[in-house]
Scaffold this active site. Structure first.
Site, PDB file in Angstrom:
ATOM      1  N   ASP A   8      -0.818  37.540   2.659  1.00 27.42           N
ATOM      2  CA  ASP A   8      -0.675  37.509   1.202  1.00 27.42           C
ATOM      3  C   ASP A   8      -1.774  38.364   0.565  1.00 27.42           C
ATOM      4  OD1 ASP A   8      -2.975  36.069   1.459  1.00 27.42           O
ATOM      5  OD2 ASP A   8      -2.137  34.172   0.753  1.00 27.42           O
ATOM      6  N   GLU A  65      -9.276  33.873   8.693  1.00 31.99           N
ATOM      7  CA  GLU A  65      -9.449  33.458   7.305  1.00 31.99           C
ATOM      8  C   GLU A  65      -9.296  31.942   7.198  1.00 31.99           C
ATOM      9  OE1 GLU A  65      -6.473  35.191   4.789  1.00 31.99           O
ATOM     10  OE2 GLU A  65      -6.983  33.954   3.061  1.00 31.99           O
ATOM     11  N   ASP A 106      -4.176  35.823   6.279  1.00 36.60           N
ATOM     12  CA  ASP A 106      -2.836  35.475   5.806  1.00 36.60           C
ATOM     13  C   ASP A 106      -2.098  36.713   5.319  1.00 36.60           C
ATOM     14  OD1 ASP A 106      -3.360  32.859   6.313  1.00 36.60           O
ATOM     15  OD2 ASP A 106      -3.831  32.313   4.237  1.00 36.60           O
ATOM     16  N   ASP A 136      -4.536  37.583  -1.036  1.00 34.52           N
ATOM     17  CA  ASP A 136      -5.900  37.198  -0.680  1.00 34.52           C
ATOM     18  C   ASP A 136      -6.258  37.675   0.720  1.00 34.52           C
ATOM     19  OD1 ASP A 136      -6.880  36.053  -2.950  1.00 34.52           O
ATOM     20  OD2 ASP A 136      -6.183  34.020  -2.463  1.00 34.52           O
TER      21      ASP A 136
END
Ligand code: 0RA
Length: 633
Positions: free
Chosen positions: A498, A423, A496, A500
């Site tokens: 998180d 990403e 990541d 997203d």
């Protein structure tokens, strides 16, 4: 000294063979093989239902690891078998291949594929108890590792008829003894759909918080199956169904077009999911495309100068169940799940053709909508083909043909090659610094890729990130996907930790599931596990991948004594840290993405999470919100 009779020696030899090579009989001794035992026993009860003699089946999982399957069929016969001079039930339980098919005039059809016989279950069980209700009595016989330990005896007077098989898988044989509710539920639900009116109950007595029980019974049979599959989709047509018997073959089909772009078609022969397809599926597909094309021409929607709609065009957005039951199924193909009986093809074809003909004539408005959808699919496919040809030509001009963003590895052996889908460009740069250039390739992805659940093929190919991925992996996509051309056998999604990152991961999985399914089926897709915390004290360094591990590092000491770094994204690590924690085979953790047998379950989850309808997604989130950990806010 004991005198062994001929058949006792045969029994012992048979048992020995099964216990020596269980894999030959049940596939493996892992989770799959363990569940195969239950299927085998349940199949016998379903056979009794197919013979029209049983309406209820009850499966119970007990705390001691055993499982029982009870049916209200005729009860396994207990009369003395003429040749073996043993009760028929003992013959069935101890002689290989005696199965349920002893005696003449048994069932019309029988779930053939598993069909290794209940004696295999017996041989692989620490103990097994068979109880039979018949002729006003309850009988019981017991076995230990397949050997009769208690001869058949009458226990008490009892009413009704039926059979209870109770067995405990042998820990000497199986690597795991943990039955999965999810796996069993999926298969039992499927069996209930496929056998209209049959009631199957699953009960789990293992949970500490008390027993869990669910029942499956569908008066609508496979029509209910299609409704269930399409529950979260917008349908274009009602469920169209047909059934009939020809030449000793029972055929049932149910189909419904929905507004999605995926074909969701499951074909069964004698209750077995024929994932490799076969004659029934071929007959079905040609019926659909034949009829849709004929109708489109007759109504002038397809001009004389225009090409026929392809079968794939006609099947876009179609959900269907095809279920055939026949006497002598021939299972072919690599996994023996391709129906080979040639006579099935014209039978399915003519039944579906007749039904569809009638439906289209009766419902001109809906018929028009179907043809419209197929023609849109055709246009999208043509546009996609042009785009594909264009990229191919461009690649030739550019040389290697590989996308410029790809940082490839040196080896060209796919079995040794890994590709990290990373990403963001910045994390991509870090990963490049931390990789092993011999075996590890890096492909940075910019932002969110397209949600393929809501896009047709032409729009998909207009998406740069998707095109890059297809070219880098080298195996094509969709109907043309060829796993033999794949350039990497480990495709590692690295995003990541998180929200997203989770979203991007889900988008990627949706793409692989919909357009490169063999990648997932073959176990080539992995998810990298970057740590959430880096902890330091003096010269010591630890990594923690969750809250519990963080506490373990503290080991009761005051957290203030440690320097703690919380990683919100991959970019917060340097190349060396990323390599050590997430990329190097010796020290990293990877999660492999697996698809269990229950294909319908995955199908439904992707529709729920990624499809057009918002409401099912809300419900899903509400249901699972309680179990979420580490949500970043
Ligand atoms: C053969 C013949 C008969 C019943 C069965 C097999 C039978 C087998 C199983 C296995 C699990 N449950 C079962 N229920 C029945 C019929 C014998 C008769 O005519 O009564």
């Amino acid at each position: 000294m004991q005198d062994y009779t001929g058949e006792q020696i045969e029994v012992l030899r048979g048992l020995e063979a099964v216990r020596k090579r269980p894999g030959m009989y049940i596939g493996n001794t892992a989770e799959r093989g363990l569940h195969q035992l239950v299927y085998e026993v349940v199949d016998n009860a379903v056979d009794e239902a197919l013979a029209g003699c049983c309406r209820n089946i009850r499966v119970v999982l007990y705390k001691d690891g055993s499982c029982s399957v009870e049916d209200d069929g005729r009860g396994i016969p207990i009369d003395i078998h003429a040749e073996e001079k043993l009760p028929a039930v003992e013959v069935a339980m101890t002689l290989l291949h005696a199965g349920g098919k002893f005696g003449k005039g048994g069932y019309k059809v029988s779930g053939g594929l598993h069909g290794v016989g209940v004696s295999v279950v017996n041989a692989l069980s620490e103990w097994m108890v068979t109880r039979v209700h018949r002729d006003g009595w309850l009988y019981e016989i017991r076995f230990e590792r397949g050997v009769t330990s208690q001869k058949l005896k009458r226990l008490s007077r009892a009413e009704g008829t039926g059979t209870i098989q109770h067995f405990k898988p042998d820990p000497q044989v199986f690597e795991t003894l943990d039955f999965s509710w999810k796996i069993l539920e999926a298969r039992l639900r499927e069996l209930a759909f496929l056998n209209r009116g049959l009631s199957i109950i699953l009960r789990d007595e293992r949970p500490d918080e008390g027993p869990r029980e669910r029942g499956y019974m569908y008066e609508g049979g496979i029509v209910s199956f299609v409704e269930w599959l399409n529950e979260n989709k917008e349908s274009l047509t009602p469920v169209i169904s047909t059934n009939g018997e020809r030449d000793g073959v029972d055929v049932e089909c149910a189909l419904q077009w929905q507004d999605g772009y995926n074909e969701v078609v499951y074909a069964y022969a004698n209750n077995i999911n024929t994932i490799e397809g076969g004659m029934h599926l071929t007959g079905f597909r040609t019926a659909i495309s034949g009829k849709v094309n004929e109708y489109a021409r007759k109504r002038g929607m397809l001009k004389e100068s225009e090409a026929n709609l392809s079968t794939d065009d006609c099947m876009e957005g179609l959900t269907a169940i095809i279920s055939v039951k026949l006497q002598d199924p021939q299972f072919e193909g690599q996994t023996k799940t391709k129906l080979g009986n040639a006579k099935i093809r014209p039978i399915v074809n003519s039944l579906v053709t007749e039904r569809l003909d009638f439906f289209l004539e009766e419902n001109p408005k809906i018929a028009r909508a179907i043809v419209d959808k197929c023609m849109q699919a055709q246009r999208a496919r043509e546009a996609a083909k042009k785009a594909r040809d264009l990229t191919r030509r461009k690649n030739v001009l550019e040389g290697s043909g590989l996308p410029g963003k790809l940082v490839d590895c040196k080896t060209t052996d796919p079995a040794l090659s890994e590709i990290f889908l990373v990403e963001g460009d910045s994390a991509g740069g870090t990963a490049k610094g931390g990789r092993d250039p011999n075996t590890q390739a890096i492909l940075p992805l910019r932002g969110k890729i397209l949600n393929v659940e809501k896009a047709r093929i032409d729009k998909m190919l207009a998406n740069e990130e998707i095109r890059t991925m297809i070219t880098a992996l080298g195996a094509g996509f969709g109907d043309d996907f060829d796993v033999a051309k794949l350039r990497y056998h480990k495709i590692i999604i690295m995003t990541d930790a998180d929200v997203d990152g989770s979203h991007i991961r889900t988008l990627l999985l949706t793409f692989f599931y919909r357009k490169m399914k063999p990648l997932i089926e073959r176990g080539f897709v992995y998810i990298a596990q970057p740590p959430l915390y880096g902890i330091r004290k003096g010269k010591k360094q630890w990594w923690a991948f969750n809250e519990a591990e963080l506490q373990q590092v503290f080991d009761g000491a005051d957290p203030k004594e440690f320097t703690i770094q919380q990683f919100k994204g991959l970019g917060e690590m340097d190349a060396e840290q990323l390599a050590e924690t997430t990329m190097e085979p010796a020290s990293r953790r990877l999660k492999r993405v697996e698809l269990d047998e229950a294909g319908e379950e995955a199908e439904k989850v992707f529709t729920e999470l990624m499809g057009e309808r918002v409401e099912p997604r809300k419900l899903f989130i509400q249901e699972y919100a309680r179990t979420v950990r580490n949500l970043d806010l």
